[in-house]
Write an enzyme that holds these catalytic residues in place. Structure first.
Site, PDB file in Angstrom:
ATOM      1  N   HIS A  59      -7.449  53.760 -89.309  1.00  0.00           N
ATOM      2  CA  HIS A  59      -8.438  54.372 -89.850  1.00  0.00           C
ATOM      3  C   HIS A  59      -9.323  53.421 -90.461  1.00  0.00           C
ATOM      4  O   HIS A  59      -9.174  52.252 -90.391  1.00  0.00           O
ATOM      5  CB  HIS A  59      -8.093  55.161 -90.992  1.00  0.00           C
ATOM      6  CG  HIS A  59      -7.723  56.614 -91.011  1.00  0.00           C
ATOM      7  ND1 HIS A  59      -7.935  57.732 -91.876  1.00  0.00           N
ATOM      8  CD2 HIS A  59      -6.868  57.133 -89.969  1.00  0.00           C
ATOM      9  CE1 HIS A  59      -7.332  58.750 -91.504  1.00  0.00           C
ATOM     10  NE2 HIS A  59      -6.830  58.456 -90.185  1.00  0.00           N
ATOM     11  N   GLY A 127      -9.216  61.776 -82.222  1.00  0.00           N
ATOM     12  CA  GLY A 127     -10.018  61.053 -83.202  1.00  0.00           C
ATOM     13  C   GLY A 127     -10.293  62.026 -84.430  1.00  0.00           C
ATOM     14  O   GLY A 127     -10.207  63.338 -84.456  1.00  0.00           O
ATOM     15  N   GLU A 128     -10.963  61.483 -85.515  1.00  0.00           N
ATOM     16  CA  GLU A 128     -11.489  62.059 -86.688  1.00  0.00           C
ATOM     17  C   GLU A 128     -13.016  61.716 -86.916  1.00  0.00           C
ATOM     18  O   GLU A 128     -13.215  60.504 -86.978  1.00  0.00           O
ATOM     19  CB  GLU A 128     -10.554  61.943 -88.015  1.00  0.00           C
ATOM     20  CG  GLU A 128      -8.975  62.462 -87.553  1.00  0.00           C
ATOM     21  CD  GLU A 128      -8.324  61.889 -88.801  1.00  0.00           C
ATOM     22  OE1 GLU A 128      -8.459  62.516 -90.031  1.00  0.00           O
ATOM     23  OE2 GLU A 128      -7.484  61.173 -88.790  1.00  0.00           O
TER      24      GLU A 128
END
Length: 345
Positions: A59, A127-128
């Site tokens: 992240h 993904g984010e």
């Protein structure tokens, strides 16, 4: 070069369709809740405790401000590769499409495989927004993200194959790229799935599947699209503490974002958004979805749906960075024996 040949036993042999007796249990280096030196210390302890494998989140932001960390996962993994000797390592997961260019991901993965002497697996996902927005350019819709992921995997595999790679696709360009340090055996590629579209993609392109929920239909779809006989890796949060109420409070403070579900979580842009989206999540809600306390039966019960769905590997996330050493000691003495007596190998 010191890569492990296929079948040497570095990775678990369990596959979709095998008996639950082959299930392996893993430890999560959660980069959102501990700093880089602590993360390496924790995975060393996990190796000593006898966990079968490890996974590492990747992240740029934590989900919630209270988690408090987000070091560079690949740097941590490089240090972990040198500090450990047995435990397999894996990204869970890296997005190779926006924040990272796939050609760079291929180089990082090849280097890490060399450092880990064949113990690394490359877990990938679409993904984010939380992490990918930092480089600008907006956040594409899910179908476009899947297109980008497919093209990225094509580039990564081409570079793993050696030689020069030129690619001019819909989303990426690669000009005369070549990996100069390649392991004898390329890292296996895992792809995270949450629905039919991602299962179809993973079935065609992945060496293993990463499940976001303990759903047998995800594994069935993966198998149907070409994943039959390949490993499946799941993950769930737990919150161990000798005091049940303390565990519930910590899980609520740091992991209530978990209640949002993947379709929501992948779209939110930052910790403040997650805090707003979860402001009405109660401690009781968290306690219903995350096992808390120190009763091993509760953790076995929470892991059971993954085993029953057919997952060959299950990693746990212990909520709370400063609790890791005590948790790992308890896991060695209590949790791992309870899991292995329930599902013996």
């Amino acid at each position: 070069m010191t890569g492990h040949p296929s079948g040497c036993g570095v990775f678990p042999a369990a596959r979709i369709g095998d008996t639950a007796e082959m299930v392996q249990f893993g430890y999560t280096m959660m980069t959102e809740q501990a700093g880089p030196r602590d993360l390496v210390d924790h995975v060393v302890l996990a190796e000593q405790a006898g966990f079968d494998f490890s996974v590492t989140s990747d992240h740029y932001f934590p989900w919630l401000t209270s988690q408090g960390h987000s070091p560079h996962a690949w740097t941590v993994l490089g240090a972990a590769a040198q500090a450990t000797s047995r435990i397999p390592l894996m990204t869970y997961v890296t997005c190779p499409t926006v924040r990272y260019h796939p050609a760079v991901v291929a180089q990082k993965a090849a280097t890490l495989q060399l450092l880990a002497e064949g113990r690394f697996r490359l877990g990938l996902g679409s993904g984010e927004n939380l992490n990918e927005h930092v480089v600008g350019g907006g956040w594409p819709p899910a179908d476009v993200r899947h297109e980008m992921l497919e093209e990225a995997v094509e580039i990564i595999r081409a570079l793993f194959g050696g030689g020069y790679v030129n690619h001019h696709g819909t989303h990426y360009d690669v000009e005369s790229a070549k990996l100069w340090d390649l392991p004898e055996e390329a890292p296996q590629i895992g792809i995270a799935v949450s629905g039919e579209q991602s299962c179809e993609l993973a079935g065609r392109l992945a060496d293993l599947v990463i499940g976001t929920e303990p759903k047998a239909d995800l594994l069935d779809a993966f198998a149907r699209h070409g994943g039959e006989g390949k490993p499946s890796v799941g993950q769930l949060p737990i919150c161990w503490d000798t005091d049940h109420d303390t565990a519930v409070a910590r899980a609520h403070d740091q992991f209530r974002w978990f209640a949002g579900g993947w379709k929501v979580n992948s779209e939110l842009p930052g910790p403040k958004s997650f805090e707003a989206a979860t402001q009405f999540v109660r401690k009781d809600d968290v306690a219903e979805s995350i096992p808390c306390g120190d009763n091993p039966d509760d953790f076995v019960k929470a892991i059971a749906p993954y085993v029953e769905a057919g997952f060959s590997e299950v990693a746990v996330v212990q909520v709370g960075g400063d609790t890791q050493p005590a948790f790992i000691n308890w896991a060695q003495e209590t949790l791992l024996p309870a899991l292995r007596s329930t599902w013996p190998s």
